[in-house]
Enzyme design. Sequence first.
Site, PDB file in Angstrom:
ATOM      1  N   PRO A   1      43.939  42.649  51.441  1.00 59.99           N
ATOM      2  CA  PRO A   1      44.640  43.357  50.350  1.00 59.99           C
ATOM      3  C   PRO A   1      44.051  44.552  49.692  1.00 59.99           C
ATOM      4  O   PRO A   1      43.541  44.144  49.084  1.00 59.99           O
ATOM      5  CB  PRO A   1      44.933  41.969  49.365  1.00 59.99           C
ATOM      6  CG  PRO A   1      44.363  41.248  50.475  1.00 59.99           C
ATOM      7  CD  PRO A   1      43.595  41.001  50.984  1.00 59.99           C
ATOM      8  N   GLU A   2      44.834  45.235  48.836  1.00 59.00           N
ATOM      9  CA  GLU A   2      44.560  46.231  48.784  1.00 59.00           C
ATOM     10  C   GLU A   2      44.941  46.211  47.237  1.00 59.00           C
ATOM     11  O   GLU A   2      45.429  45.266  46.896  1.00 59.00           O
ATOM     12  CB  GLU A   2      44.392  47.495  49.355  1.00 59.00           C
ATOM     13  CG  GLU A   2      43.442  47.527  50.542  1.00 59.00           C
ATOM     14  CD  GLU A   2      43.830  49.533  51.385  1.00 59.00           C
ATOM     15  OE1 GLU A   2      44.269  49.984  50.342  1.00 59.00           O
ATOM     16  OE2 GLU A   2      43.705  49.546  52.842  1.00 59.00           O
TER      17      GLU A   2
ATOM     18  N   HIS B   1      41.808  25.955  56.669  1.00 57.43           N
ATOM     19  CA  HIS B   1      41.135  26.919  55.593  1.00 57.43           C
ATOM     20  C   HIS B   1      42.259  26.740  53.900  1.00 57.43           C
ATOM     21  O   HIS B   1      41.784  27.401  53.948  1.00 57.43           O
ATOM     22  CB  HIS B   1      41.782  28.121  56.247  1.00 57.43           C
ATOM     23  CG  HIS B   1      40.720  28.376  57.474  1.00 57.43           C
ATOM     24  ND1 HIS B   1      39.966  27.627  58.065  1.00 57.43           N
ATOM     25  CD2 HIS B   1      42.434  28.782  59.371  1.00 57.43           C
ATOM     26  CE1 HIS B   1      40.318  28.317  59.582  1.00 57.43           C
ATOM     27  NE2 HIS B   1      41.195  28.643  59.938  1.00 57.43           N
TER      28      HIS B   1
END
Length: 273
Positions: free
Chosen positions: A2-3, A90
């Site tokens: 993700p940016e 996870h």
Amino acid sequence: MPELPEVETICSAIRPDLVNRNICRIEVFCKKLRYPINIQHQKKGLAEIIAIRRRAKYILIELDNKNVILVHLGMTGSLRIESPWEKRKHDHVLFWLDNSMTLVYNDSRRFGQIELHPISTRGAFPQLLHHLAPEPFSDEFDIDWMVKVCKGRAKPIKNTLMDNTLVTGVGNIYASETLFLSKIHPERPSFSLSRQEIKILHKSIIVILLNAIQAGGSSIINYRHPDGSEGLFTRELRVYGKKGDTCSDCKKGIITQTKMAGRSTFFCPVCQK
Ligand SMILES: [Zn+2]
């Protein structure tokens, strides 16, 4: 990974469910992600979430006790809110809220970061983030800042754009897109850009990031919204992942892929100078 636009989108998505809720309990199932997780001691005390903010690619969960929980999603981190919690592989950290909802941090490769940090006053940023460059939508991020950033710097402009201490929020995907929009070759030494080119580049950074936020970010490989939907900006990418395509702008160049500082870089060799 993700940016900035994705992180902004995530903040907007989770904010309504989290603000004004109390965190009743925190459960941590692994000792460390990229760094040790230091929130185990918060198991007992109740804390109210008063704001969800973003700084660069960090999500800040601000609490009413002058602390923030800093979340960085790293490569494969994700947040989801659900009730009841449906355990997935996870899932590393659970934040139990007072309305039986759970904020879940999941991260298969464990490059993310979750840390509790004190802040001086409400709305402030923790010390850890003080080195970051101005936000692209802030007043400090102006042409003069960009000129200063490029001046005397020999490294390629694409690598400069991705340095968070110089420009915040332009990650790998948007660096390629920004340079394409600016018609600047990614390998150009930063100092070689004229003031006019820097002006165009500065504008392009803002345009690209705003458009991406509006579209809800891009969905590439591991990134999905907290509700599981995909960002729509992928459809608007013009060079990233387009190796071999004819350039959508000049209609002559073939989009080329190269590696810069170990990261995939895409550009049109004809119209980017
Ligand atoms: Zn072209």
